[in-house]
Write an enzyme that holds these catalytic residues in place. Structure first.
Site, PDB file in Angstrom:
ATOM      1  CG  ASP A  67       7.051   1.346   6.023  1.00  0.00           C
ATOM      2  OD1 ASP A  67       7.906   1.125   5.152  1.00  0.00           O
ATOM      3  OD2 ASP A  67       6.078   0.606   6.206  1.00  0.00           O
ATOM      4  CG  ASN A 137      -1.400  -6.882  10.482  1.00  0.00           C
ATOM      5  OD1 ASN A 137      -1.160  -6.411   9.379  1.00  0.00           O
ATOM      6  ND2 ASN A 137      -0.781  -6.476  11.581  1.00  0.00           N
ATOM      7  CG  HIS A 139       0.659  -3.899   8.094  1.00  0.00           C
ATOM      8  ND1 HIS A 139       1.588  -4.339   9.022  1.00  0.00           N
ATOM      9  CD2 HIS A 139       1.197  -4.236   6.896  1.00  0.00           C
ATOM     10  CE1 HIS A 139       2.603  -4.894   8.412  1.00  0.00           C
ATOM     11  NE2 HIS A 139       2.395  -4.856   7.117  1.00  0.00           N
ATOM     12  CD  GLU A 144       1.385  -3.335  12.485  1.00  0.00           C
ATOM     13  OE1 GLU A 144       0.652  -3.836  11.608  1.00  0.00           O
ATOM     14  OE2 GLU A 144       2.454  -3.858  12.840  1.00  0.00           O
TER      15      GLU A 144
HETATM   16  P1  PGA Z   1       5.582  -8.512   2.337  1.00  0.00           P
HETATM   17  O1  PGA Z   1       5.076  -7.368   3.300  1.00  0.00           O
HETATM   18  O2  PGA Z   1       5.602  -7.930   0.956  1.00  0.00           O
HETATM   19  O3  PGA Z   1       6.951  -8.838   2.836  1.00  0.00           O
HETATM   20  O4  PGA Z   1       4.633  -9.649   2.452  1.00  0.00           O
HETATM   21  C1  PGA Z   1       3.979  -6.584   2.924  1.00  0.00           C
HETATM   22  C2  PGA Z   1       3.623  -5.622   4.025  1.00  0.00           C
HETATM   23  O5  PGA Z   1       3.820  -5.942   5.201  1.00  0.00           O
HETATM   24  O6  PGA Z   1       3.127  -4.528   3.708  1.00  0.00           O
END
Ligand code: PGA
Length: 268
Positions: A67, A137, A139, A144
């Site tokens: 992304d 969450n 994702h 999302e």
């Molecule tokens: P993080 O994010 O490694 O900063 O916890 C993971 C994600 O949102 O996919």
């Protein structure tokens, strides 16, 4: 899903690096799917050390990131292009012309750009190994909750929880994007192997939903239950809500024995 639980975050990163290294040694022209966020940073540090020690070359590697934010330039220090350059690409022998992120410049049609990214992945022969983190969450990428399980690269509007989780990375006076281009869930499921890393207590619920919950758009990572070759690397904190931890340890002992007898088998 193969679930492997480690004592600490360093072991998670080291094991992830072994997987990536094995692929790259076996297939010098490998196509890697890469992730940003805090979790993969220690993996990238391992890959950089391996490269500096002369054990790993990225000369023929192609990468596709999950992304990228919309509305900030690639040279902005908050862009994922900048993250990838400073955490990995600037420190290894990769040709940056072979490193791709799903971008969409102002005035460009995001639908066209999303499909173009899908086409580029296809032309490269598909992703051999996709690195993933997971959001609190559930994702994956910026897919999302409520994302279609059949989704392809497109624009997503970030949820309040994701914006809050990531606010720590932005200064108070800095623009925090609310839109991103992201590979879809179907794009991720097309990868031959998926390596998901999760560490820390704040991921425990999402990990439980991904591994043991129903396959549901409310936990996008649960779609990985439908993927043939997903390896989930967890530290104890991220695994803390899994009911079957003993089974996973036992199953891994059996897998290790099979690997020792027959060697690792990866169908890259
Ligand atoms: P993080 O994010 O490694 O900063 O916890 C993971 C994600 O949102 O996919």
């Amino acid at each position: 899903m193969q679930i492997i639980i480690f004592d600490n975050t360093q072991d998670v990163a080291e094991h992830a690096a072994l997987w990536v290294k094995e692929l790259m040694l076996k297939k010098p022209g490998a196509v890697l799917g890469l992730a940003t966020g805090s979790t993969p940073i220690s993996l990238y540090q391992q890959l950089v050390s391996n490269h500096k020690a002369g054990l790993l070359s990225f000369k023929h590697t192609t990468t596709f990131n999950l992304d990228e934010y919309l509305g900030i330039a690639p040279n902005n220090s908050q862009s994922y292009r900048h993250f990838m350059n400073s955490n990995l690409f600037d420190h290894v022998d990769i040709d940056k012309n072979n490193t791709f992120l799903p971008t969409c410049n102002t005035g460009e049609n995001p639908r066209v750009q999303g499909l173009a990214y899908e086409e580029k992945i296809k032309q490269a022969g598909g992703i051999d190994l996709q690195i993933l983190g997971i959001g609190a969450n559930g994702h994956i990428g910026f897919n999302e909750p409520t994302s279609s399980l059949a989704s392809r690269t497109r624009i997503k509007t970030l949820t309040q929880q994701t914006l809050t989780d990531n606010a720590r990375l932005f200064n108070a006076d800095e623009f925090q994007p609310t839109l991103a281009m992201t590979m879809g869930i179907a794009t991720i499921l097309d990868a031959k192997y998926v390596l998901l890393m999760a560490t820390g207590e704040n991921k425990a619920q999402a990990v439980k939903d991904m591994v043991a919950g129903a396959v549901s758009a409310m936990c996008p990572a649960s779609a990985l239950q439908m993927h043939e070759n997903t390896i989930v690397l967890l530290d104890k904190a991220a695994a803390s809500q899994l009911a079957d931890q003993e089974y996973y340890h036992w199953a891994n002992d059996q897998n290790t024995k099979i690997n020792q007898e027959f060697g690792l088998y990866h169908n890259y």
